[in-house]
Design a protein around this motif. Structure first.
Motif, PDB file in Angstrom:
ATOM      1  N   GLY A  30     -23.645  41.051 -15.380  1.00  0.00           N
ATOM      2  CA  GLY A  30     -23.330  42.445 -15.049  1.00  0.00           C
ATOM      3  C   GLY A  30     -24.229  43.047 -13.988  1.00  0.00           C
ATOM      4  N   GLY A  31     -25.237  42.284 -13.508  1.00  0.00           N
ATOM      5  CA  GLY A  31     -26.126  42.755 -12.458  1.00  0.00           C
ATOM      6  C   GLY A  31     -27.487  43.239 -12.939  1.00  0.00           C
ATOM      7  N   LEU A  32     -27.646  43.483 -14.225  1.00  0.00           N
ATOM      8  CA  LEU A  32     -28.925  43.931 -14.771  1.00  0.00           C
ATOM      9  C   LEU A  32     -29.983  42.849 -14.580  1.00  0.00           C
ATOM     10  N   GLU A  33     -31.188  43.273 -14.169  1.00  0.00           N
ATOM     11  CA  GLU A  33     -32.318  42.362 -14.014  1.00  0.00           C
ATOM     12  C   GLU A  33     -33.519  42.915 -14.750  1.00  0.00           C
ATOM     13  N   GLY A  34     -34.401  42.043 -15.184  1.00  0.00           N
ATOM     14  CA  GLY A  34     -35.623  42.470 -15.846  1.00  0.00           C
ATOM     15  C   GLY A  34     -36.489  41.275 -16.167  1.00  0.00           C
ATOM     16  N   THR A  35     -37.536  41.526 -16.951  1.00  0.00           N
ATOM     17  CA  THR A  35     -38.453  40.461 -17.304  1.00  0.00           C
ATOM     18  C   THR A  35     -38.523  40.283 -18.822  1.00  0.00           C
ATOM     19  N   VAL A  36     -38.915  39.083 -19.205  1.00  0.00           N
ATOM     20  CA  VAL A  36     -39.163  38.747 -20.603  1.00  0.00           C
ATOM     21  C   VAL A  36     -40.596  38.234 -20.657  1.00  0.00           C
ATOM     22  N   ARG A  37     -41.346  38.755 -21.616  1.00  0.00           N
ATOM     23  CA  ARG A  37     -42.752  38.392 -21.743  1.00  0.00           C
ATOM     24  C   ARG A  37     -43.046  38.014 -23.189  1.00  0.00           C
ATOM     25  N   PHE A  38     -43.782  36.937 -23.352  1.00  0.00           N
ATOM     26  CA  PHE A  38     -44.205  36.469 -24.667  1.00  0.00           C
ATOM     27  C   PHE A  38     -45.597  37.017 -24.953  1.00  0.00           C
ATOM     28  N   ALA A  39     -45.742  37.800 -26.012  1.00  0.00           N
ATOM     29  CA  ALA A  39     -47.061  38.208 -26.485  1.00  0.00           C
ATOM     30  C   ALA A  39     -47.709  36.990 -27.136  1.00  0.00           C
ATOM     31  N   PRO A  40     -49.034  36.940 -27.200  1.00  0.00           N
ATOM     32  CA  PRO A  40     -49.683  35.790 -27.840  1.00  0.00           C
ATOM     33  C   PRO A  40     -49.157  35.507 -29.253  1.00  0.00           C
ATOM     34  N   SER A  41     -48.805  36.531 -29.975  1.00  0.00           N
ATOM     35  CA  SER A  41     -48.299  36.346 -31.343  1.00  0.00           C
ATOM     36  C   SER A  41     -46.906  35.728 -31.395  1.00  0.00           C
ATOM     37  N   ALA A  42     -46.194  35.678 -30.273  1.00  0.00           N
ATOM     38  CA  ALA A  42     -44.833  35.121 -30.243  1.00  0.00           C
ATOM     39  C   ALA A  42     -44.823  33.596 -30.263  1.00  0.00           C
ATOM     40  N   TYR A  43     -45.951  32.982 -29.956  1.00  0.00           N
ATOM     41  CA  TYR A  43     -46.016  31.519 -29.890  1.00  0.00           C
ATOM     42  C   TYR A  43     -46.234  30.910 -31.270  1.00  0.00           C
ATOM     43  N   ARG A  44     -45.238  31.049 -32.115  1.00  0.00           N
ATOM     44  CA  ARG A  44     -45.289  30.453 -33.449  1.00  0.00           C
ATOM     45  C   ARG A  44     -43.920  29.839 -33.735  1.00  0.00           C
ATOM     46  N   MET A  70     -31.716  40.066 -25.472  1.00  0.00           N
ATOM     47  CA  MET A  70     -32.500  40.161 -24.244  1.00  0.00           C
ATOM     48  C   MET A  70     -31.950  41.267 -23.352  1.00  0.00           C
ATOM     49  N   HIS A  71     -30.640  41.290 -23.193  1.00  0.00           N
ATOM     50  CA  HIS A  71     -29.974  42.293 -22.360  1.00  0.00           C
ATOM     51  C   HIS A  71     -30.243  43.700 -22.888  1.00  0.00           C
ATOM     52  N   GLN A  72     -30.122  43.884 -24.183  1.00  0.00           N
ATOM     53  CA  GLN A  72     -30.318  45.202 -24.782  1.00  0.00           C
ATOM     54  C   GLN A  72     -31.728  45.731 -24.512  1.00  0.00           C
ATOM     55  N   HIS A  73     -32.733  44.904 -24.752  1.00  0.00           N
ATOM     56  CA  HIS A  73     -34.117  45.338 -24.539  1.00  0.00           C
ATOM     57  C   HIS A  73     -34.391  45.637 -23.070  1.00  0.00           C
ATOM     58  N   ILE A  74     -33.894  44.800 -22.173  1.00  0.00           N
ATOM     59  CA  ILE A  74     -34.112  45.009 -20.745  1.00  0.00           C
ATOM     60  C   ILE A  74     -33.374  46.253 -20.271  1.00  0.00           C
ATOM     61  N   GLN A  75     -32.196  46.489 -20.789  1.00  0.00           N
ATOM     62  CA  GLN A  75     -31.447  47.692 -20.421  1.00  0.00           C
ATOM     63  C   GLN A  75     -32.212  48.948 -20.845  1.00  0.00           C
ATOM     64  N   GLU A  76     -32.892  48.898 -21.981  1.00  0.00           N
ATOM     65  CA  GLU A  76     -33.615  50.050 -22.486  1.00  0.00           C
ATOM     66  C   GLU A  76     -34.939  50.282 -21.770  1.00  0.00           C
ATOM     67  N   SER A  77     -35.670  49.197 -21.430  1.00  0.00           N
ATOM     68  CA  SER A  77     -37.012  49.402 -20.887  1.00  0.00           C
ATOM     69  C   SER A  77     -37.381  48.536 -19.687  1.00  0.00           C
ATOM     70  N   GLY A  78     -36.462  47.677 -19.246  1.00  0.00           N
ATOM     71  CA  GLY A  78     -36.753  46.803 -18.102  1.00  0.00           C
ATOM     72  C   GLY A  78     -37.465  45.517 -18.472  1.00  0.00           C
ATOM     73  N   GLU A  79     -37.896  45.426 -19.737  1.00  0.00           N
ATOM     74  CA  GLU A  79     -38.618  44.246 -20.186  1.00  0.00           C
ATOM     75  C   GLU A  79     -38.329  44.003 -21.669  1.00  0.00           C
ATOM     76  N   TRP A  80     -38.338  42.728 -22.037  1.00  0.00           N
ATOM     77  CA  TRP A  80     -38.273  42.362 -23.451  1.00  0.00           C
ATOM     78  C   TRP A  80     -39.593  41.699 -23.790  1.00  0.00           C
ATOM     79  N   LEU A  81     -40.370  42.340 -24.634  1.00  0.00           N
ATOM     80  CA  LEU A  81     -41.634  41.784 -25.083  1.00  0.00           C
ATOM     81  C   LEU A  81     -41.393  41.108 -26.428  1.00  0.00           C
ATOM     82  N   LEU A  82     -41.534  39.801 -26.439  1.00  0.00           N
ATOM     83  CA  LEU A  82     -41.376  39.045 -27.680  1.00  0.00           C
ATOM     84  C   LEU A  82     -42.722  39.022 -28.408  1.00  0.00           C
ATOM     85  N   GLN A  83     -42.697  39.440 -29.669  1.00  0.00           N
ATOM     86  CA  GLN A  83     -43.945  39.508 -30.438  1.00  0.00           C
ATOM     87  C   GLN A  83     -43.882  38.648 -31.661  1.00  0.00           C
TER      88      GLN A  83
END
Length: 84
Positions: free
Chosen positions: A22-36, A71-84
């Motif tokens: 749909g054209g939406l762009e953003g970033t996804v970031r892994f917090a240190p706690s997400a690596y489990r 992923m799309h929902q979080h990026i649409q809301e804030s431009g980034e999806w932070l995985l925790q």
């Protein structure tokens, strides 16, 4: 679907940029706690850099993937999806 991933590339270990059909762009970031659990192996920068798109999903070897709709929902809301 507008949340299908059409582009994705690693910006740095633990962070990547994504573009949806749909054209939406953003970033996804892994917090240190997400690596489990299944994501533990992605702590290794070499493993994280193996990101690719498979059937509109952001995927890594070993059948690790992320839900594109969430992923799309979080990026649409804030431009980034932070995985925790």
């Amino acid at each position: 679907m507008h949340w299908n991933v059409v582009e994705a590339h690693v910006l740095e270990p633990g962070r990547f940029k994504v573009k949806f059909a749909g054209g939406l762009e953003g970033t996804v970031r892994f917090a240190p706690s997400a690596y489990r659990g299944v994501f533990a192996k992605l702590r290794d920068p070499a493993a994280f850099s193996q990101l690719y798109i498979n059937d509109y999903f952001v995927t890594w070897p070993g059948e690790i993937d992320l839900a594109p709709d969430a992923m799309h929902q979080h990026i649409q809301e804030s431009g980034e999806w932070l995985l925790q």
